[in-house]
Design a protein around this motif. Structure first.
Motif, PDB file in Angstrom:
ATOM      1  N   THR A   1       1.628  -1.297   0.287  1.00 12.75           N
ATOM      2  CA  THR A   1       0.220  -0.428  -0.219  1.00 12.75           C
ATOM      3  C   THR A   1       1.012   1.493  -0.124  1.00 12.75           C
ATOM      4  OG1 THR A   1      -1.943  -1.464   0.717  1.00 12.75           O
ATOM      5  CG2 THR A   1      -1.972   1.219   1.232  1.00 12.75           C
ATOM      6  N   GLU A   2       2.354   1.132   0.743  1.00 14.36           N
ATOM      7  CA  GLU A   2       2.465   2.499   0.771  1.00 14.36           C
ATOM      8  C   GLU A   2       3.155   2.559  -0.340  1.00 14.36           C
ATOM      9  OE1 GLU A   2       3.446   4.960   2.916  1.00 14.36           O
ATOM     10  OE2 GLU A   2       1.287   3.738   4.028  1.00 14.36           O
ATOM     11  N   ARG A   3       4.166   1.826  -1.356  1.00 11.29           N
ATOM     12  CA  ARG A   3       4.446   2.289  -2.388  1.00 11.29           C
ATOM     13  C   ARG A   3       3.870   2.323  -3.485  1.00 11.29           C
ATOM     14  NH1 ARG A   3       9.848  -0.863  -3.580  1.00 11.29           N
ATOM     15  NH2 ARG A   3       9.894   0.316  -5.656  1.00 11.29           N
ATOM     16  N   VAL A   4       2.152   1.601  -3.949  1.00 11.12           N
ATOM     17  CA  VAL A   4       1.072   2.170  -4.372  1.00 11.12           C
ATOM     18  C   VAL A   4       1.011   4.115  -4.019  1.00 11.12           C
ATOM     19  CG1 VAL A   4      -0.996   1.734  -5.369  1.00 11.12           C
ATOM     20  CG2 VAL A   4       0.578   0.088  -5.135  1.00 11.12           C
TER      21      VAL A   4
ATOM     22  N   MET B   1      -4.159  -5.469 -12.865  1.00  8.81           N
ATOM     23  CA  MET B   1      -2.867  -5.884 -12.909  1.00  8.81           C
ATOM     24  C   MET B   1      -2.283  -6.803 -11.321  1.00  8.81           C
ATOM     25  SD  MET B   1       0.467  -3.685 -12.988  1.00  8.81           S
ATOM     26  CE  MET B   1       2.120  -3.953 -13.395  1.00  8.81           C
ATOM     27  N   ARG B   2      -1.709  -8.345 -11.534  1.00  8.45           N
ATOM     28  CA  ARG B   2      -1.456  -8.919 -10.109  1.00  8.45           C
ATOM     29  C   ARG B   2       0.054  -8.127  -9.578  1.00  8.45           C
ATOM     30  NH1 ARG B   2      -1.531 -14.990 -10.651  1.00  8.45           N
ATOM     31  NH2 ARG B   2      -0.306 -14.788  -9.082  1.00  8.45           N
ATOM     32  N   LEU B   3      -0.251  -8.129  -8.212  1.00  5.98           N
ATOM     33  CA  LEU B   3       0.715  -7.598  -7.566  1.00  5.98           C
ATOM     34  C   LEU B   3       1.678  -8.575  -6.581  1.00  5.98           C
ATOM     35  CD1 LEU B   3      -0.861  -4.188  -6.669  1.00  5.98           C
ATOM     36  CD2 LEU B   3       1.310  -4.682  -8.722  1.00  5.98           C
TER      37      LEU B   3
ATOM     38  N   ASP C   1       7.602  -5.347 -11.076  1.00  4.28           N
ATOM     39  CA  ASP C   1       8.064  -4.680 -12.012  1.00  4.28           C
ATOM     40  C   ASP C   1       7.642  -3.376 -11.249  1.00  4.28           C
ATOM     41  OD1 ASP C   1       9.185  -3.173 -13.287  1.00  4.28           O
ATOM     42  OD2 ASP C   1       9.036  -4.002 -14.857  1.00  4.28           O
ATOM     43  N   TRP C   2       8.222  -2.310 -10.539  1.00  2.00           N
ATOM     44  CA  TRP C   2       8.094  -1.127  -9.971  1.00  2.00           C
ATOM     45  C   TRP C   2       8.096   0.093 -10.956  1.00  2.00           C
ATOM     46  CZ3 TRP C   2       4.580  -1.280  -6.144  1.00  2.00           C
ATOM     47  CH2 TRP C   2       4.077  -2.218  -5.322  1.00  2.00           C
ATOM     48  N   ALA C   3       8.544  -0.345 -11.386  1.00  2.00           N
ATOM     49  CA  ALA C   3       8.712   0.882 -12.980  1.00  2.00           C
ATOM     50  C   ALA C   3       7.392   0.796 -13.671  1.00  2.00           C
ATOM     51  CB  ALA C   3      10.200   0.634 -13.392  1.00  2.00           C
ATOM     52  N   GLU C   4       6.649  -0.863 -13.631  1.00  2.00           N
ATOM     53  CA  GLU C   4       5.953  -0.971 -14.791  1.00  2.00           C
ATOM     54  C   GLU C   4       4.410  -0.599 -13.990  1.00  2.00           C
ATOM     55  OE1 GLU C   4       4.398  -4.387 -17.670  1.00  2.00           O
ATOM     56  OE2 GLU C   4       5.151  -4.810 -15.572  1.00  2.00           O
ATOM     57  N   VAL C   5       4.641  -1.091 -12.468  1.00  2.00           N
ATOM     58  CA  VAL C   5       3.366  -0.408 -12.018  1.00  2.00           C
ATOM     59  C   VAL C   5       3.203   1.322 -11.902  1.00  2.00           C
ATOM     60  CG1 VAL C   5       2.262  -0.376  -9.546  1.00  2.00           C
ATOM     61  CG2 VAL C   5       3.806  -2.377 -10.200  1.00  2.00           C
ATOM     62  N   ALA C   6       4.379   1.436 -11.874  1.00  2.00           N
ATOM     63  CA  ALA C   6       3.995   3.309 -11.787  1.00  2.00           C
ATOM     64  C   ALA C   6       3.851   3.887 -12.878  1.00  2.00           C
ATOM     65  CB  ALA C   6       5.519   4.255 -12.209  1.00  2.00           C
TER      66      ALA C   6
END
Length: 120
Positions: free
Chosen positions: A7-10, A87-89, A94-99
């Motif tokens: 949650t903190e990352r997103v 999108m599965r987490l 891949d945090w660049a892709e999530v971003a």
């Protein structure tokens, strides 16, 4: 990664966009820029046990990503009919892709003046 860490990352990604805000929706973190652009399910939701997010997407994106990577992307319930992607987490995130997914969702929903601000 714990649900809290996820949650903190997103949250860090989504709240970096101009005038974005977080609200709880259906018991989970959701991110808005006037309208919702990302919904996070850090502990899974419905028939999906893995953590994932739903993100607004432009025309054709859903078909493209689900067809190219069905192990990672899916059509989410409720908002899938409007072109959103799931999108599965889990696993190797891949945090660049999530971003990128979150930014694309923001750009799809945000008013043009905010997109211009983001581009500055």
């Amino acid at each position: 990664m714990t649900p809290e860490e996820l949650t903190e990352r997103v949250r860090g990604i989504c709240l970096a966009f101009p005038e974005s805000e977080e609200r709880v929706s259906h018991g989970s973190p959701a991110f808005f820029v006037k309208k919702q652009f990302v919904m996070l399910w850090p502990q899974g939701h419905h028939d999906r046990a893995e953590p994932h997010l739903w993100a607004a997407a432009g025309a054709g994106v859903q078909d493209e990503v689900v067809a190219s990577e069905p192990e990672r992307f899916f059509v989410p319930p409720y908002v899938g009919g409007r072109g959103w992607i799931g999108m599965r987490l889990d696993g190797g995130i891949d945090w660049a892709e999530v971003a990128e997914v979150c930014e694309d969702a923001y750009r799809h929903i945000a008013p043009q003046r905010l997109v211009r601000e983001l581009d500055r």
